[in-house]
Scaffold this active site. Sequence first.
Site, short mmCIF file in Angstrom:
data_model
loop_
_atom_site.label_atom_id
_atom_site.label_comp_id
_atom_site.label_asym_id
_atom_site.label_seq_id
_atom_site.Cartn_x
_atom_site.Cartn_y
_atom_site.Cartn_z
N ASP A 48 0.93 -1.18 0.00
CA ASP A 48 0.06 0.05 0.04
C ASP A 48 0.76 1.12 0.07
O ASP A 48 1.73 1.39 0.71
CB ASP A 48 -0.81 -0.09 1.22
CG ASP A 48 -2.15 1.15 1.14
OD1 ASP A 48 -1.87 2.39 1.01
OD2 ASP A 48 -3.34 0.67 1.28
N ILE A 49 0.66 2.28 -0.93
CA ILE A 49 1.35 3.50 -1.01
C ILE A 49 1.47 4.15 0.11
O ILE A 49 2.33 5.05 0.30
CB ILE A 49 0.79 4.15 -2.35
CG1 ILE A 49 1.85 5.06 -3.04
CG2 ILE A 49 -0.43 5.01 -1.85
CD1 ILE A 49 1.49 5.48 -4.36
N ASN B 112 -12.43 -2.53 4.49
CA ASN B 112 -13.43 -1.70 4.28
C ASN B 112 -14.36 -1.81 3.26
O ASN B 112 -13.96 -2.01 1.93
CB ASN B 112 -12.65 -0.05 4.08
CG ASN B 112 -11.82 0.13 5.30
OD1 ASN B 112 -12.10 -0.29 6.28
ND2 ASN B 112 -10.85 0.86 4.88
N GLN C 268 -14.27 2.79 2.81
CA GLN C 268 -13.57 2.27 1.36
C GLN C 268 -13.32 3.44 0.41
O GLN C 268 -14.26 4.22 0.08
CB GLN C 268 -14.58 1.11 0.86
CG GLN C 268 -13.84 0.63 -0.42
CD GLN C 268 -14.69 -0.52 -0.97
OE1 GLN C 268 -15.90 -0.82 -0.40
NE2 GLN C 268 -14.21 -1.58 -2.00
N HIS D 172 -10.30 -5.42 -1.61
CA HIS D 172 -8.81 -5.86 -0.99
C HIS D 172 -8.83 -5.84 0.51
O HIS D 172 -9.72 -5.38 0.99
CB HIS D 172 -8.11 -4.37 -1.62
CG HIS D 172 -8.58 -3.06 -1.07
ND1 HIS D 172 -9.67 -2.70 -1.61
CD2 HIS D 172 -8.22 -2.27 0.07
CE1 HIS D 172 -9.92 -1.26 -1.21
NE2 HIS D 172 -9.08 -1.20 -0.15
N HIS E 223 -6.42 -5.41 3.73
CA HIS E 223 -5.20 -4.49 4.25
C HIS E 223 -4.53 -5.58 5.37
O HIS E 223 -4.99 -6.11 6.19
CB HIS E 223 -5.35 -3.24 4.91
CG HIS E 223 -6.14 -2.17 4.23
ND1 HIS E 223 -5.51 -1.14 3.86
CD2 HIS E 223 -7.27 -2.02 3.85
CE1 HIS E 223 -5.98 -0.22 3.11
NE2 HIS E 223 -7.39 -0.67 2.99
P1 AMP Z 1 -9.58 1.60 1.24
O1 AMP Z 1 -9.60 2.95 1.87
O2 AMP Z 1 -9.78 0.42 2.24
O3 AMP Z 1 -10.29 1.68 0.00
O4 AMP Z 1 -7.77 1.44 0.91
C1 AMP Z 1 -7.52 1.82 -0.30
C2 AMP Z 1 -5.99 1.84 -0.29
O5 AMP Z 1 -5.19 1.89 -1.36
C3 AMP Z 1 -5.23 3.19 0.53
O6 AMP Z 1 -4.90 2.47 1.74
C4 AMP Z 1 -4.58 3.72 -0.24
O7 AMP Z 1 -3.20 4.11 0.16
C5 AMP Z 1 -4.36 2.48 -1.48
N1 AMP Z 1 -3.84 2.96 -2.70
C6 AMP Z 1 -4.51 3.81 -3.45
N2 AMP Z 1 -3.88 4.04 -4.56
C7 AMP Z 1 -2.65 3.06 -4.65
C8 AMP Z 1 -1.52 2.77 -5.49
N3 AMP Z 1 -1.37 3.44 -6.63
N4 AMP Z 1 -0.54 2.14 -5.03
C9 AMP Z 1 -0.61 1.09 -3.92
N5 AMP Z 1 -1.80 1.53 -2.97
C10 AMP Z 1 -2.50 2.46 -3.19
#
Ligand code: AMP
Length: 143
Positions: free
Chosen positions: A30-31, A86, A93, A99, A101
Amino acid sequence: MTSCVFCSIISGDIPSKKIYEDEHTYAFFDISQVTKGHTLVVPKHHHKNLFELPESEVSHVFKTVQKVATALNKTFSPAGLNLVNNNGEAAGQTVFHYHVHLIPRYDQADGYQAKWVEHGAEYTEEKLEQMQTQLISSLSSSH
Ligand code: AMP
Ligand code: ZN
């Protein structure tokens, strides 16, 4: 290019720090790196959330979750690990491709926090039994 960021990551159109990939799943950092090693596991097919995830995908996703969690444990020796998923905007979400985490935990100040507020006192035995009956009834009519 698809409008889904995770579909674009899986297809290689957007770069990612890939940890693991098999026929059905893809895992990458995760970024946001909420804690060291924070990883996402996604099914390769696009499904919005848990409610839309076909039953056949569940075991594939969780097999990879366990595999990657074990590797995180071995590699970074965290004190614990939280799984977070989420579903829906109200649940936090932000990316609508299912996904999970994987958040390795090191200590109370490591960047991850979940707030639990107890409301048990607001539910009588009777209320809980009514809810139990409703839910069991939904379960028995769902297959
Ligand atoms: P959620 O809030 O549970 O939908 O989580 C989405 C997650 O995706 C967040 O923690 C972001 O940091 C992660 N995310 C979004 N874009 C990227 C990306 N390009 N590479 C890696 N993680 C990402
Ligand atoms: Zn997608």
